[in-house]
Design a protein around this motif. Structure first.
Motif, PDB file in Angstrom:
ATOM      1  N   THR A 291      18.204  -9.538 -19.231  1.00 33.05           N
ATOM      2  CA  THR A 291      19.195  -8.808 -18.767  1.00 33.05           C
ATOM      3  C   THR A 291      18.499  -7.984 -17.594  1.00 33.05           C
TER       4      THR A 291
ATOM      5  N   VAL B  40      23.433  -4.276 -10.018  1.00 34.27           N
ATOM      6  CA  VAL B  40      22.127  -4.891 -10.453  1.00 34.27           C
ATOM      7  C   VAL B  40      21.126  -3.889  -9.836  1.00 34.27           C
TER       8      VAL B  40
ATOM      9  N   TYR C 258      14.382  -7.168 -14.324  1.00 38.61           N
ATOM     10  CA  TYR C 258      14.933  -8.269 -15.365  1.00 38.61           C
ATOM     11  C   TYR C 258      13.759  -8.121 -16.453  1.00 38.61           C
TER      12      TYR C 258
ATOM     13  N   ASP D 211      22.219 -13.556 -16.795  1.00 46.99           N
ATOM     14  CA  ASP D 211      21.017 -12.709 -16.071  1.00 46.99           C
ATOM     15  C   ASP D 211      19.728 -13.570 -15.899  1.00 46.99           C
TER      16      ASP D 211
ATOM     17  N   TYR E 142      18.036 -14.648 -12.399  1.00 43.07           N
ATOM     18  CA  TYR E 142      16.616 -14.330 -12.159  1.00 43.07           C
ATOM     19  C   TYR E 142      15.829 -15.518 -11.788  1.00 43.07           C
TER      20      TYR E 142
ATOM     21  N   ILE F  75      26.489  -8.766  -8.211  1.00 39.98           N
ATOM     22  CA  ILE F  75      25.166  -9.421  -8.946  1.00 39.98           C
ATOM     23  C   ILE F  75      24.310  -9.940  -8.065  1.00 39.98           C
TER      24      ILE F  75
END
Length: 469
Positions: A43, A55, A60, A343, A347, A385
């Motif tokens: 996340t 975000v 991350y 997520d 990433y 995002i």
């Protein structure tokens, strides 16, 4: 012997049958479920800025995700249906509303007039309708609401003796040409530019040039297909509309009552567009408005109250198949969200871009956002995002933030025409009764053309160092 040979051949040919849309989505859901046991959970940290969750890049971290059980797989379908209830009922109410309007004869009358005026020049009717829907998509006036207008395309296609694919192409397809460029779309480009720190709607001239090019090619592609069907109905991928005596004669009356009804519908829909932009109305408001329009249209048409109810329910019943498709598509996202792997996927998509040359990084941004759109097909949601990640990434790799914004915009917009997880696509196909596989076969060559245009536009953007202006 010949009979046995014929039977054997028939069995051989009947082994492969194109899967139903529900089967395709179920397999996608199964693949997503299996992926949750392979992809690690993770996340990003998020912050709320002016009521909007964003975000935070560089935050991350791996987490202990939820392990999904056997029943969780099937529960995801129920959850997907419930969480998509707003769109599902919008589709059902759309069917009810247009059934009432269609039964009144008003749409048939006005479209027949348009067909008569363009007799022998049907290209201009298709081009005009496509341009209108592309423009309203480009300015963000119609996005989810395009579902309601697909039926207009159906009636036009029926009047021209074409097929449902043309109906989708001139409404939904054209709308997303504009949406994919979005030179004045506050919900996509506007939000993305705000996050990227760019002037609102800056870079519009370059986007308008791209819009004109994509729209011209789309109209030409649609017309080429329509013209083939006009010359030979067997060229249709799905089968043309059945003969309709009233449509064939083009003599359906267009009375004063019809004009009043269409005036009422136009003003109501126009007021809804105003409400969605100025008053931030949602899909639920749209559904409520469709009930209002249904009642008003039935009264103006002079229908008995029982007839209004029966007609509305008949129209809704015709779209149950497509309405539930939306919920099944949503269940794919439910599985990935519950396992907390979305997520991680975001990433993983962003990391490789850091080591590419600027031109390839811009293309990589586009591809990454296209893949992300399979999971998050909300334009504004994807902006929240993606853009906090793409903005600092663009600075690091030497790509302007304007290019990053358009990479996101292309990725969000174009793939809505092919991804089965797009609720708007599946709903629009449901309204026109077009199987997803048939639509994909027709639109994929056009999608590839759009893909090439998007990549060339991004390359040019990098080379000219496309900035705020």
């Amino acid at each position: 012997m010949e009979d046995k040979k014929d039977i054997s051949q028939q069995r051989k040919h009947s082994r492969w049958v194109m899967p139903d849309t529900y089967v395709i989505l179920f397999l996608v859901l199964l693949a997503a479920y299996i992926a949750t046991f392979i992809i690690p959970s993770g996340t990003f940290d998020r912050e709320s800025v002016d009521g909007v969750e964003k975000v935070i890049p560089g935050t991350y971290q791996s987490t202990d995700g939820n392990s999904l059980g056997f029943l969780d797989f099937f529960n995801a379908i129920q959850t997907g249906m419930v969480s998509s209830a707003d769109i599902i009922f919008l589709i059902l109410f759309t069917g009810g509303m247009f059934e009432i309007i269609e039964r009144s004869g008003a749409l048939r009358g006005v479209i027949n007039q348009a067909v008569r005026l363009t007799r022998g020049n049907e290209f201009w009717l298709i081009a005009t309708v496509s341009t209108i829907f592309a423009l309203v998509g480009a300015v963000g006036a119609v996005a989810n609401a395009v579902i309601a207008f697909v039926m207009v395309g159906v009636i036009i296609a029926r009047a021209l003796k074409l097929d449902p694919i043309v109906a989708i192409a001139i409404t939904f397809g054209a709308n997303f040409v504009g949406f994919s460029v979005g030179f004045l779309n506050p919900y996509t480009v506007g939000i993305a530019q705000d996050i990227a720190g760019l002037p609102l709607f800056s870079g519009a001239l370059f986007r308008i040039i791209i819009f004109i090019l994509m729209l011209t090619i789309t109209i030409a592609y649609t017309w080429r297909y329509a013209e083939k069907i006009m010359q030979n109905k067997e060229m249709s991928l799905i089968g043309t509309y059945e003969a309709d005596d009233e449509m064939d004669s083009l003599n359906a009356p267009f009375t004063t009552r019809h004009k009043l009804l269409l005036g009422f519908v136009t003003l109501s829909l126009g007021f809804f567009v105003y409400g969605s932009i100025q008053l931030e109305w949602t899909i639920n408001h749209m559904s409520a408005f469709f009930i209002f329009i249904s009642l008003g249209s039935g009264i103006i048409a002079g229908m008995h109250y029982n007839t209004i109810a029966e007609t509305f329910l008949h129209g809704a019943r015709n779209l149950v198949y497509g309405a539930l498709v939306v919920g099944l598509a949503r269940s794919v996202i439910v599985v990935l969200e519950e396992a907390m792997v979305i997520d991680t996927i975001v990433y993983a998509l962003s990391v490789p871009l850091e080591n590419l040359l600027p031109v390839f990084s811009a293309i990589g941004m586009f591809i990454s956002n296209s893949l992300l759109n399979f999971l998050v097909n909300s334009g504004s949601g994807q902006a929240m995002i993606a853009m906090p990640l793409l903005s600092p990434l663009a600075d690091m790799i030497g790509v302007t933030r304007q290019v990053a914004v358009q990479s996101y915009q292309f990725g969000d917009g174009l793939t809505n025409l092919i991804f089965p997880t797009s609720g708007i696509l599946m709903a629009s196909l449901a309204v026109a009764k077009v199987p997803y596989t048939k639509w994909l076969k027709w639109v994929f060559p056009l999608f590839l053309i759009w893909l090439v245009i998007a990549i060339i536009a991004l390359i040019i953007g990098v080379l000219i160092e496309w900035g705020p202006m």
